[in-house]
Design a protein around this motif. Structure first.
Motif, PDB file in Angstrom:
ATOM      1  N   PHE A  34       0.836  -1.203   0.000  1.00 39.37           N
ATOM      2  CA  PHE A  34       0.000   0.000   0.000  1.00 39.37           C
ATOM      3  C   PHE A  34       0.870   1.251   0.000  1.00 39.37           C
ATOM      4  O   PHE A  34       0.697   2.142  -0.836  1.00 39.37           O
ATOM      5  N   PHE A  35       1.830   1.312   0.933  1.00 33.44           N
ATOM      6  CA  PHE A  35       2.687   2.484   1.007  1.00 33.44           C
ATOM      7  C   PHE A  35       3.612   2.584  -0.201  1.00 33.44           C
ATOM      8  O   PHE A  35       3.918   3.681  -0.671  1.00 33.44           O
ATOM      9  N   GLY A  36       4.052   1.442  -0.724  1.00 36.90           N
ATOM     10  CA  GLY A  36       4.870   1.456  -1.940  1.00 36.90           C
ATOM     11  C   GLY A  36       4.094   2.004  -3.124  1.00 36.90           C
ATOM     12  O   GLY A  36       4.632   2.751  -3.936  1.00 36.90           O
ATOM     13  N   SER A  37       2.813   1.635  -3.197  1.00 29.97           N
ATOM     14  CA  SER A  37       1.967   2.163  -4.278  1.00 29.97           C
ATOM     15  C   SER A  37       1.768   3.665  -4.130  1.00 29.97           C
ATOM     16  O   SER A  37       1.824   4.409  -5.116  1.00 29.97           O
ATOM     17  N   LEU A  38       1.542   4.117  -2.903  1.00 31.21           N
ATOM     18  CA  LEU A  38       1.397   5.562  -2.676  1.00 31.21           C
ATOM     19  C   LEU A  38       2.686   6.309  -3.011  1.00 31.21           C
ATOM     20  O   LEU A  38       2.648   7.389  -3.605  1.00 31.21           O
ATOM     21  N   ASN A  52       4.551  19.242  -7.236  1.00 31.08           N
ATOM     22  CA  ASN A  52       3.485  18.410  -6.688  1.00 31.08           C
ATOM     23  C   ASN A  52       4.100  17.333  -5.782  1.00 31.08           C
ATOM     24  O   ASN A  52       4.206  16.173  -6.153  1.00 31.08           O
ATOM     25  N   VAL A  53       4.476  17.736  -4.573  1.00 32.85           N
ATOM     26  CA  VAL A  53       5.206  16.856  -3.666  1.00 32.85           C
ATOM     27  C   VAL A  53       4.334  16.284  -2.547  1.00 32.85           C
ATOM     28  O   VAL A  53       4.806  15.467  -1.768  1.00 32.85           O
ATOM     29  N   TRP A  54       3.086  16.652  -2.461  1.00 31.82           N
ATOM     30  CA  TRP A  54       2.309  16.397  -1.250  1.00 31.82           C
ATOM     31  C   TRP A  54       2.003  14.932  -0.971  1.00 31.82           C
ATOM     32  O   TRP A  54       2.109  14.489   0.170  1.00 31.82           O
ATOM     33  N   VAL A  55       1.630  14.146  -1.977  1.00 25.86           N
ATOM     34  CA  VAL A  55       1.370  12.718  -1.746  1.00 25.86           C
ATOM     35  C   VAL A  55       2.668  12.025  -1.328  1.00 25.86           C
ATOM     36  O   VAL A  55       2.697  11.237  -0.382  1.00 25.86           O
ATOM     37  N   PHE A  56       3.740  12.365  -2.025  1.00 28.53           N
ATOM     38  CA  PHE A  56       5.034  11.754  -1.726  1.00 28.53           C
ATOM     39  C   PHE A  56       5.524  12.150  -0.336  1.00 28.53           C
ATOM     40  O   PHE A  56       6.026  11.314   0.425  1.00 28.53           O
ATOM     41  N   LEU A  57       5.358  13.418   0.008  1.00 31.93           N
ATOM     42  CA  LEU A  57       5.787  13.896   1.311  1.00 31.93           C
ATOM     43  C   LEU A  57       4.969  13.264   2.432  1.00 31.93           C
ATOM     44  O   LEU A  57       5.520  12.844   3.454  1.00 31.93           O
ATOM     45  N   THR A  59       3.381  10.378   2.362  1.00 29.55           N
ATOM     46  CA  THR A  59       3.733   8.957   2.441  1.00 29.55           C
ATOM     47  C   THR A  59       5.065   8.769   3.162  1.00 29.55           C
ATOM     48  O   THR A  59       5.178   7.945   4.071  1.00 29.55           O
ATOM     49  N   SER A  60       6.059   9.543   2.784  1.00 27.86           N
ATOM     50  CA  SER A  60       7.380   9.440   3.402  1.00 27.86           C
ATOM     51  C   SER A  60       7.328   9.803   4.880  1.00 27.86           C
ATOM     52  O   SER A  60       7.943   9.139   5.714  1.00 27.86           O
ATOM     53  N   GLY A  61       6.594  10.863   5.197  1.00 30.99           N
ATOM     54  CA  GLY A  61       6.475  11.285   6.592  1.00 30.99           C
ATOM     55  C   GLY A  61       5.758  10.255   7.449  1.00 30.99           C
ATOM     56  O   GLY A  61       6.177   9.973   8.582  1.00 30.99           O
ATOM     57  N   THR A  62       4.696   9.683   6.914  1.00 32.59           N
ATOM     58  CA  THR A  62       3.958   8.657   7.650  1.00 32.59           C
ATOM     59  C   THR A  62       4.835   7.433   7.885  1.00 32.59           C
ATOM     60  O   THR A  62       4.885   6.892   8.998  1.00 32.59           O
ATOM     61  N   LEU A  63       5.538   6.998   6.851  1.00 28.71           N
ATOM     62  CA  LEU A  63       6.423   5.850   7.008  1.00 28.71           C
ATOM     63  C   LEU A  63       7.562   6.138   7.978  1.00 28.71           C
ATOM     64  O   LEU A  63       7.937   5.265   8.763  1.00 28.71           O
ATOM     65  N   ALA A  86      15.755   5.864   4.731  1.00 29.17           N
ATOM     66  CA  ALA A  86      15.362   6.213   3.361  1.00 29.17           C
ATOM     67  C   ALA A  86      14.277   7.284   3.364  1.00 29.17           C
ATOM     68  O   ALA A  86      14.313   8.217   2.562  1.00 29.17           O
ATOM     69  N   SER A  87      13.318   7.164   4.280  1.00 28.18           N
ATOM     70  CA  SER A  87      12.226   8.147   4.357  1.00 28.18           C
ATOM     71  C   SER A  87      12.753   9.528   4.721  1.00 28.18           C
ATOM     72  O   SER A  87      12.345  10.530   4.134  1.00 28.18           O
ATOM     73  N   LEU A  88      13.659   9.580   5.686  1.00 27.81           N
ATOM     74  CA  LEU A  88      14.215  10.873   6.095  1.00 27.81           C
ATOM     75  C   LEU A  88      15.044  11.502   4.971  1.00 27.81           C
ATOM     76  O   LEU A  88      15.011  12.729   4.785  1.00 27.81           O
ATOM     77  N   LEU A  89      15.770  10.675   4.228  1.00 24.73           N
ATOM     78  CA  LEU A  89      16.524  11.209   3.086  1.00 24.73           C
ATOM     79  C   LEU A  89      15.584  11.775   2.022  1.00 24.73           C
ATOM     80  O   LEU A  89      15.846  12.846   1.463  1.00 24.73           O
TER      81      LEU A  89
END
Length: 104
Positions: A34-38, A52-57, A59-63, A86-89
Motif C-alpha cells: 500500500f505504502f509502496g503504491s502511494l 506536486n510533492v504532497w502525496v510523496f511527502l 507517504t514518506s512522513g507517515t512511514l 530512506a524516508s528521512l533522506l
C-alpha cells in the motif's frame, strides 16, 4: 558554456527507487504494498510536476513516523531502520527541492 541541467539524478527517479524499496517490503507485509503504491504515485506526480510533492511527502512522513516507532522499540535496523533512513533522506531531498525551486 553548458547550461546547468539540474541535479545529477532527478528527484522522481529517487522516488521510484524509494517506492520499489517500500513495495519490496510489502511482499512480506501487505501494508508495504500500500505504502509502496502511494510512494510510486507520489513519484509519478513529481515526474509530471516538480512542485506536486504532497502525496510523496505525506507517504514518506507517515512511514518515517511508523517505522521510527518500530525501530525505537526493537532497535533492529532491518527493516525499520532502513525505511526510516530512506524516508528521512527523501523528506530532506523534497524539502531542499521545494525550497530551491523558483516560485511562480
Amino acid at each position: 558554456m553548458q547550461k546547468d541541467s539540474g541535479p545529477l539524478v532527478p528527484l522522481h527517479y529517487l522516488g521510484f527507487g524509494y517506492a520499489a524499496l517500500v513495495a519490496t517490503g510489502g511482499i512480506i507485509g501487505y501494508a508495504g504494498l500500500f505504502f509502496g503504491s502511494l510512494a510510486g504515485l507520489g513519484a509519478y506526480q513529481l515526474s509530471q510536476d516538480p512542485r506536486n510533492v504532497w502525496v510523496f511527502l505525506a507517504t514518506s512522513g507517515t512511514l518515517a513516523g511508523i517505522m521510527g516507532m518500530r525501530f525505537y522499540n526493537s532497535g533492529k535496523f532491518m527493516p525499520a531502520g532502513l525505511i526510516v533512513g530512506a524516508s528521512l533522506l527523501i523528506i530532506a531531498k523534497l524539502g531542499i527541492s521545494v525550497l530551491s525551486s523558483p516560485h511562480p
